[in-house]
Design a protein around this motif. Sequence first.
Motif, mmCIF file in Angstrom:
data_model
loop_
_atom_site.group_PDB
_atom_site.id
_atom_site.type_symbol
_atom_site.label_atom_id
_atom_site.label_comp_id
_atom_site.label_asym_id
_atom_site.label_seq_id
_atom_site.Cartn_x
_atom_site.Cartn_y
_atom_site.Cartn_z
ATOM 1 N N UNK A 129 77.394 64.163 29.989
ATOM 2 C CA UNK A 129 76.464 64.977 29.187
ATOM 3 C C UNK A 129 75.295 63.834 29.486
ATOM 4 N N UNK A 130 73.793 64.296 29.692
ATOM 5 C CA UNK A 130 72.571 63.647 30.138
ATOM 6 C C UNK A 130 72.254 63.014 28.996
ATOM 7 N N UNK A 131 72.136 61.727 29.073
ATOM 8 C CA UNK A 131 71.358 60.737 28.168
ATOM 9 C C UNK A 131 71.163 59.598 28.717
ATOM 10 N N UNK A 132 70.308 59.324 29.441
ATOM 11 C CA UNK A 132 69.893 58.140 29.986
ATOM 12 C C UNK A 132 69.702 56.777 29.075
ATOM 13 N N UNK B 282 78.975 58.890 36.880
ATOM 14 C CA UNK B 282 79.409 59.529 38.042
ATOM 15 C C UNK B 282 80.684 59.556 38.207
ATOM 16 N N UNK B 283 81.371 60.379 39.098
ATOM 17 C CA UNK B 283 82.831 60.136 39.099
ATOM 18 C C UNK B 283 83.307 60.086 40.517
ATOM 19 N N UNK B 284 84.247 59.143 40.574
ATOM 20 C CA UNK B 284 85.156 58.827 41.750
ATOM 21 C C UNK B 284 86.621 59.077 41.656
ATOM 22 N N UNK B 285 87.035 59.652 42.605
ATOM 23 C CA UNK B 285 88.687 59.664 42.476
ATOM 24 C C UNK B 285 89.270 59.698 43.826
#
Length: 327
Positions: free
Chosen positions: A220-223, A230-233
Amino acid sequence: MNEIALRLAPHLRAEAGGMGDLPFVLDQIAVAGKLIARELGQLGLTGDVNVQGEVVKKLDVWANDVMVRVLDASGLVCTLVSEEMDSPLHLAERCAEGKYVVCFDPVDGSSNLDVNGIVGTIFSIRRRRGRGSDHAAADAFQPGSAQVAAGYVMYGPSTVLVYTAGEGVHAFTLDTTIGEFVRSRQQIQIPSRGHIYSVNEAHAPVWPPGILKYIDYLRQRDPATGRPYTARYVGSMVADVHRTLLEGGIFLYPGEVGADGKTSGKLRLQYEAAPMAFLMEQAGGKASTGGERIQDIHPASAHQRVPILIGSRDDVTMAEEFVAGRR
Ligand code: FBP
């Protein structure tokens, strides 16, 4: 700059203090790492290995043999537990003097091999409890908290050995010009919170509801709360945990709920979850099943699987809150 102190072997001796002959076992694992790195280098060159998929698979077996041979040659290891061996291997002729049990995954992330991706060797060392072969069975099943050393060798753009012996986490990079692991980082500390999550989202349909809610929360966007993450896999635990250790965040391989009965995830306690948990805790991070500390789990079998949430302390604690339904 004192060159000697930067090489692995002298570093281990310098750190040896209360480690007795453990440095010798660690140094033998470094030798195995160099041999496997060289073989992986050959793989790339020949290229025909990739086409004949089953040739790739032989590397797991070859690397397993290398680990068995170097650990046997140390004369200090009585029992070996490996992903590539159905049951623990007791080196009977070594058990009279051998002080250690070594659990290892010779080639972790092997599905990455045929695409020239990052793989690794994971190791976990425990002291034997008793003397003589009749203790060997019990020695093979000790909790992670009994580890005296653990780590991995990562075969990526460079070959890196990362280990802990209970005095912090240190990294050594293989300098191929001198064939030596040279210290590249010491006393690694993971940030208390990160901004990257790492999980195979293809399994989301069978995740426990708490994990589904947690990953959704991170996206969800909430600075104000540092979201979205972010995603890394990479699909190789060594690569995904190494990145998490250096940059913070969380790597997850949750348990699964569903008709197929797979409830405990995929990763193995003895030679994947427990060694990574020891490393991560030594770096100020955390590792749990979502409810239980990985290091406290008593293995019931050599290849027992456990769910794992591992990484920055605040991120793992948050994930546990979701798993427990407190968020
Ligand atoms: P292997 O040790 O058999 O390679 O399996 C472990 C592993 O490859 C981990 O390195 C990785 O984190 C995970 O399995 C990837 O699983 P999936 O393909 O389900 O994402």
